[in-house]
Scaffold this motif. Structure first.
Motif, PDB file in Angstrom:
ATOM      1  N   SER A   1      86.512  35.595  18.398  1.00 17.29           N
ATOM      2  CA  SER A   1      86.567  36.585  17.321  1.00 17.29           C
ATOM      3  C   SER A   1      86.294  37.966  17.900  1.00 17.29           C
ATOM      4  N   LYS A   2      86.670  38.998  17.164  1.00 14.61           N
ATOM      5  CA  LYS A   2      86.479  40.363  17.668  1.00 14.61           C
ATOM      6  C   LYS A   2      85.045  40.823  17.440  1.00 14.61           C
ATOM      7  N   TYR A   3      84.600  41.737  18.274  1.00 15.80           N
ATOM      8  CA  TYR A   3      83.199  42.140  18.302  1.00 15.80           C
ATOM      9  C   TYR A   3      83.090  43.510  18.957  1.00 15.80           C
ATOM     10  N   THR A   4      81.881  44.045  18.953  1.00 15.63           N
ATOM     11  CA  THR A   4      81.536  45.252  19.700  1.00 15.63           C
ATOM     12  C   THR A   4      80.448  44.866  20.694  1.00 15.63           C
ATOM     13  N   ALA A   5      80.624  45.242  21.954  1.00 13.45           N
ATOM     14  CA  ALA A   5      79.644  44.836  22.966  1.00 13.45           C
ATOM     15  C   ALA A   5      79.561  45.859  24.086  1.00 13.45           C
ATOM     16  N   LEU A   6      78.344  46.094  24.536  1.00 14.78           N
ATOM     17  CA  LEU A   6      78.075  46.881  25.736  1.00 14.78           C
ATOM     18  C   LEU A   6      77.412  45.954  26.748  1.00 14.78           C
ATOM     19  N   VAL A   7      77.968  45.899  27.960  1.00 17.59           N
ATOM     20  CA  VAL A   7      77.388  45.096  29.028  1.00 17.59           C
ATOM     21  C   VAL A   7      76.933  46.037  30.136  1.00 17.59           C
ATOM     22  N   GLU A   8      75.634  46.148  30.308  1.00 13.94           N
ATOM     23  CA  GLU A   8      75.063  46.937  31.400  1.00 13.94           C
ATOM     24  C   GLU A   8      74.744  46.003  32.562  1.00 13.94           C
ATOM     25  N   ASN A   9      74.641  46.571  33.753  1.00 10.03           N
ATOM     26  CA  ASN A   9      74.424  45.780  34.972  1.00 10.03           C
ATOM     27  C   ASN A   9      75.510  44.715  35.111  1.00 10.03           C
ATOM     28  N   PHE A  10      76.722  45.116  34.827  1.00 11.99           N
ATOM     29  CA  PHE A  10      77.847  44.179  34.830  1.00 11.99           C
ATOM     30  C   PHE A  10      78.033  43.590  36.233  1.00 11.99           C
ATOM     31  N   GLY A  11      78.171  42.276  36.280  1.00 10.23           N
ATOM     32  CA  GLY A  11      78.367  41.597  37.551  1.00 10.23           C
ATOM     33  C   GLY A  11      77.092  41.374  38.336  1.00 10.23           C
ATOM     34  N   GLU A  12      75.972  41.845  37.815  1.00 11.07           N
ATOM     35  CA  GLU A  12      74.685  41.661  38.505  1.00 11.07           C
ATOM     36  C   GLU A  12      73.754  40.822  37.622  1.00 11.07           C
ATOM     37  N   ASN A  13      72.880  41.512  36.891  1.00 10.64           N
ATOM     38  CA  ASN A  13      71.994  40.846  35.937  1.00 10.64           C
ATOM     39  C   ASN A  13      72.339  41.372  34.541  1.00 10.64           C
ATOM     40  N   PRO A  14      73.335  40.771  33.901  1.00 15.71           N
ATOM     41  CA  PRO A  14      73.914  41.367  32.696  1.00 15.71           C
ATOM     42  C   PRO A  14      72.907  41.535  31.554  1.00 15.71           C
ATOM     43  N   ASN A  15      73.034  42.680  30.904  1.00 17.13           N
ATOM     44  CA  ASN A  15      72.266  42.994  29.699  1.00 17.13           C
ATOM     45  C   ASN A  15      73.292  43.321  28.620  1.00 17.13           C
ATOM     46  N   ILE A  16      73.425  42.442  27.611  1.00 17.52           N
ATOM     47  CA  ILE A  16      74.484  42.571  26.611  1.00 17.52           C
ATOM     48  C   ILE A  16      73.909  43.018  25.274  1.00 17.52           C
ATOM     49  N   ASN A  17      74.491  44.079  24.734  1.00 16.01           N
ATOM     50  CA  ASN A  17      74.267  44.440  23.338  1.00 16.01           C
ATOM     51  C   ASN A  17      75.494  43.946  22.581  1.00 16.01           C
ATOM     52  N   PHE A  18      75.319  42.895  21.791  1.00 16.09           N
ATOM     53  CA  PHE A  18      76.453  42.217  21.142  1.00 16.09           C
ATOM     54  C   PHE A  18      76.343  42.341  19.639  1.00 16.09           C
ATOM     55  N   GLN A  19      77.430  42.821  19.003  1.00  8.71           N
ATOM     56  CA  GLN A  19      77.503  42.898  17.548  1.00  8.71           C
ATOM     57  C   GLN A  19      78.822  42.266  17.118  1.00  8.71           C
ATOM     58  N   GLY A  20      78.736  41.102  16.522  1.00 12.59           N
ATOM     59  CA  GLY A  20      79.942  40.401  16.115  1.00 12.59           C
ATOM     60  C   GLY A  20      79.622  39.355  15.081  1.00 12.59           C
ATOM     61  N   GLN A  21      80.367  38.282  15.091  1.00 18.49           N
ATOM     62  CA  GLN A  21      80.113  37.197  14.166  1.00 18.49           C
ATOM     63  C   GLN A  21      78.759  36.544  14.485  1.00 18.49           C
ATOM     64  N   PRO A  22      78.093  35.996  13.475  1.00 22.59           N
ATOM     65  CA  PRO A  22      76.790  35.363  13.745  1.00 22.59           C
ATOM     66  C   PRO A  22      76.886  34.154  14.661  1.00 22.59           C
ATOM     67  N   ASN A  23      78.074  33.557  14.699  1.00 30.16           N
ATOM     68  CA  ASN A  23      78.297  32.414  15.588  1.00 30.16           C
ATOM     69  C   ASN A  23      79.488  32.731  16.487  1.00 30.16           C
ATOM     70  N   ALA A  24      79.239  32.817  17.772  1.00 36.90           N
ATOM     71  CA  ALA A  24      80.298  33.178  18.718  1.00 36.90           C
ATOM     72  C   ALA A  24      80.001  32.559  20.076  1.00 36.90           C
ATOM     73  N   THR A  25      81.080  32.248  20.803  1.00 35.27           N
ATOM     74  CA  THR A  25      80.966  31.783  22.180  1.00 35.27           C
ATOM     75  C   THR A  25      81.475  32.899  23.079  1.00 35.27           C
ATOM     76  N   VAL A  26      80.591  33.418  23.906  1.00 38.56           N
ATOM     77  CA  VAL A  26      80.916  34.571  24.744  1.00 38.56           C
ATOM     78  C   VAL A  26      81.017  34.125  26.195  1.00 38.56           C
ATOM     79  N   ASN A  27      82.129  34.485  26.833  1.00 34.89           N
ATOM     80  CA  ASN A  27      82.315  34.248  28.260  1.00 34.89           C
ATOM     81  C   ASN A  27      82.271  35.593  28.983  1.00 34.89           C
ATOM     82  N   LEU A  28      81.450  35.663  30.019  1.00 35.74           N
ATOM     83  CA  LEU A  28      81.249  36.924  30.720  1.00 35.74           C
ATOM     84  C   LEU A  28      81.421  36.726  32.225  1.00 35.74           C
ATOM     85  N   TYR A  29      82.150  37.634  32.841  1.00 37.67           N
ATOM     86  CA  TYR A  29      82.370  37.553  34.287  1.00 37.67           C
ATOM     87  C   TYR A  29      81.066  37.757  35.054  1.00 37.67           C
TER      88      TYR A  29
END
Length: 767
Positions: free
Chosen positions: A705-733
């Motif tokens: 589903s669509k969402y809004t997300a900021l991923v800091e420290n991408f590819g290292e120690n990710p810190n995600i600010n996620f705003q989307g559906q209450p139930n979601a499966t997120v895959n992150l590189y």
């Protein structure tokens, strides 16, 4: 002279020996004792007291006093016991209780007459406090006579207009939500003042206290286009000024109620814990000057939340943030009608040293009422952006999508403010859209009747995201513009010293779009592409990027009609309608039904004075791109034109510079000079209203589903600010084998797939 004043205070014991014990409303014995101690130990308090004592002495020589003068006379009498102050206050009480009414002539001429309006409310408070302060000076006969007149002039008119089932004609949202608080809760406080003389008075006060749960939690009216009283996070939609007014009247009543009836329960709303933060979050802190406030609607620009925070402190809501706020605010109330109250309720702090906690969020969204503030720091003279896209009615103006900006101690991009309600320009200009930084289409914006009738479809704010050096906010102003526009979305992206403002606009027919810019100080078009705004040492640049820039190199608009057009218009000074004030209109020659305005606000600082951010623009097939290089970092911003609502039943799939996504906006951060096609060089990823981002078959971030997300420290120690559906499966590189990350500030376990180089995280019920 000052020693004499202090000696009089110290000798109060003789005066109190012969006084009848009374539980005072505000000027309690403990508060009097506290203030005396503060005078002896704190020079600032002593100086303020001496100033108020001098003012009180001058009042003794006046023949005609205002009711509010009783607040000061009462304080000085309670502090000193000097009979001359009580005598003068008694004279004031007798003069006011001999009147036929405490209400103004204008409201009395209405049909039916309004007898319990603000005139009655204000006078009731003043007279009640004065009566309370000299209670022991008055004879029993005088007390009874004055109390009966207080009931006749203050309490009965308010009860009959607002409370009595047989007669009341008002409700919680009559004349705006602040009137209930002022008229009803001052009636309650006044009832407490005459409780000994009037048998029913305590019952009246209890009934009013019981109404608090209804007023605070009032949810609004669909048919009457009226919003809730409070945002769930403590905001008050009418304005900062009316938030102060409405909350203070309730707090004064509750404070007096608890002093007089300490064993009676009172309603403890969770919102009370948040109202103080509303003022902290909407105050801009200035070094060596008066702190400023977000002045949306009918409000002044000078911060005034210290009264509310001081009352909260006395009610037991105490924390370091409140202490810092009271200590910091520089517009001390010793200069206004609340001076006596400010002195008697001045908190006893164990230490003058306090700071806002470093963990305190720098951005806050008041979602129910459509306000947001974003700042880079709570320190003095930093930068704060405030945005409004909410409701219009009464004190809330027609300003859906508007914003103001504070920088380096100044309010540079401004709200035009207000004027006297008697001025025709209050209705014709200050309440209207042209007084704000909003969109116009063919010379029109919000319906000009909105300030009176209210908006049926209010604006809204969404997806506030705050990172270490990144902020995002979406304003939806479509509802208030629905009579002329089908889309009116404004996105804000704040990266370092650049704030991008992105307007996504659609009308039902071709026409001319423009956006307005109101400012303080001096403004001119510099170097062709930058509109500068300067107020003393505070400087910013405003640079339109799309559909085009201003004509390059200062060229004439006549020769470059395809570029943006800058037009000066004339408005009016805040609270000075007789003085004209220029503002800007920025438009494009093309008449169209759909357009995108993208503009950059560049914050000038001492650090970037000789090295401003480098901004480039690019327009490709179905996308817009802005690149910002500053402080050793490059930020790429992609706007997907296919995601602006033009496609239905199909997804907004696009490939921009090799980045495959369906997102509305995508932002990527890299160290300056590195290969921006290499996914391992990405520092941060942001997408909004998207479900995936991929490159060369590698998933960078994905959900169903669509969402809004900021991923800091991408590819290292990710810190995600996620705003989307209450139930979601997120895959992150992740090139590294990790099984946990930080999700919305909390540790979150995931499952790592080494072959796909992704960590899968299950979000359930927003956790």
């Amino acid at each position: 002279m000052k020693k004499g004043i202090f000696l009089v205070i110290c000798c109060l014991s003789v005066f109190t020996l012969f006084s009848q014990k009374r539980d005072y409303l505000i000027y309690t014995d403990s508060n009097i004792s506290k203030l005396k101690n503060q005078i002896s130990t704190d020079k600032a308090v002593k100086d303020s007291w001496n100033e108020q004592y001098k003012k009180a002495k001058k009042l003794l020589k006046k023949e005609r006093l205002k009711s509010k003068d009783g607040l000061l006379l009462g304080l000085v009498y309670r502090m000193t016991g000097e009979e001359k102050f009580a005598k003068k206050l008694k004279e004031l009480l007798l003069n006011y209780t001999a009147k036929k009414t405490w209400e103004g002539a204008t409201l009395l001429k209405r049909t039916p007459a309004w007898r319990g309006g603000l005139g009655t409310s204000h006078t009731s408070y003043d007279i009640a406090i004065g009566f309370d302060c000299i209670y022991n000076y008055l004879s029993e006969t005088e007390r009874q006579e004055i109390a009966e007149d207080i009931v006749r002039l203050g309490i009965i008119p308010a009860r009959e207009d607002w409370l009595k089932p047989e007669k009341n004609m008002h409700t919680y949202d009559t004349m705006g939500h602040n009137w209930w608080s002022a008229c009803v809760y001052m009636s309650g406080l006044t009832s407490l003042a005459v409780r000994n003389e009037i048998p029913e008075a305590t019952k009246w006060a209890k009934e009013i206290e019981e109404s608090a749960v209804e007023w605070i939690n009032y949810t609004g009216s669909v048919l009457q286009n009226k919003p809730p009283t409070f945002d769930k996070d403590g905001g008050f939609y009418e304005s900062i000024g009316y938030a102060t007014y409405a909350a203070s009247q309730y707090f004064l009543f509750i404070y007096a109620y608890e002093n007089v009836l300490p064993n009676e329960p009172t309603y403890k709303s969770p919102i009370l814990n948040k109202i103080g933060d509303f003022f902290i979050n909407t105050t801009y802190y200035v070094k060596g000057g008066k702190d400023l406030a977000v002045n949306f609607g009918d409000a002044g620009i000078i911060a005034n939340g210290d009264r509310i925070v001081r009352l909260l402190w006395n009610l037991g809501y105490q924390n370091s943030g409140y202490q810092n706020y009271i200590n910091h605010l520089s517009n001390g109330e010793n200069k206004d009608s609340n001076a006596a109250e400010a002195l008697i309720l001045n908190p006893d702090f164990k230490s003058k040293d306090s700071v806002f906690l470093s963990t305190r969020p720098k951005s806050h969204l008041y979602k129910d009422m459509g306000w947001a503030t974003m700042r880079n720091s709570y320190d003095d003279n930093e930068t704060m952006l405030a945005v409004k896209s909410g409701f219009t009615w009464n004190h809330a103006h027609a300003d859906a999508g508007s914003y103001i900006l504070f920088h380096n101690g100044k309010n540079l991009i401004i709200d035009s403010g207000g004027a006297s309600y008697l001025s025709p320009l209050y209705t014709e200009f200050y309440c209207q859209s042209e007084a704000h930084n909003v969109i116009f289409f063919d010379g029109k914006a919000q319906n000009r009747k909105d300030p009176y009738f209210g908006t049926v479809n209010a604006g809204s704010l969404h997806n506030l995201v705050e990172g270490k050096d990144f902020k995002y906010l979406l304003a939806n102003a479509t509802g208030p513009y629905s009579h002329i526009l089908e889309r009116n979305y404004r996105s804000f992206i704040w990266v370092g010293d650049v704030i991008l403002v992105i307007d996504d606009l659609l009308a039902s027919k071709p026409g001319k779009f423009e956006w307005l810019l109101h400012y303080n100080g001096e403004s001119q078009l510099k170097g062709g592409i930058d509109l500068t705004i300067k107020d003393e040492d505070a400087k910013i640049r405003v640079r339109p990027l799309f559909p085009n820039t201003f004509p390059p190199g200062g060229e004439r608009p006549h020769d470059f009609p395809e570029h943006m057009l800058l037009t000066e218009k004339i408005g009016h000074e805040d609270h000075h309608p007789e003085e004209e004030k220029p503002f800007w209109s920025i438009s494009h020659f093309e008449e169209t039904a759909r357009t995108k305005f993208v503009s950059a606000i560049i914050l000038e600082t001492d650090e970037n004075e000789n090295k401003l951010p480098v901004i480039t623009r690019e327009q490709g097939k179905d996308y817009l791109k802005v690149s910002i290089t500053q402080k050793g970092e490059t930020t790429e911003v992609y706007f997907n034109l296919l995601a602006d609502g033009r496609l239905k039943h199909r997804n907004s799939l696009i490939n921009i510079d090799g980045w495959q996504t369906d997102a509305y906006i995508t932002v990527l951060k890299f160290d300056e000079g590195l290969d921006k096609t290499n996914i391992n060089n990405i520092n941060e990823v942001f997408i909004t209203h998207g479900s995936y981002l991929r490159r060369n078959g590698q998933v960078l971030i994905h959900a169903l589903s669509k969402y809004t997300a900021l991923v800091e420290n991408f590819g290292e120690n990710p810190n995600i600010n996620f705003q989307g559906q209450p139930n979601a499966t997120v895959n992150l590189y992740s090139p590294k084998n990790i099984n946990n990350l930080k999700l919305n500030g909390a540790a979150k376990k995931g499952t790592y797939n080494a072959s796909k180089k992704i960590i899968k995280v299950l979000i359930r019920d927003n956790k």
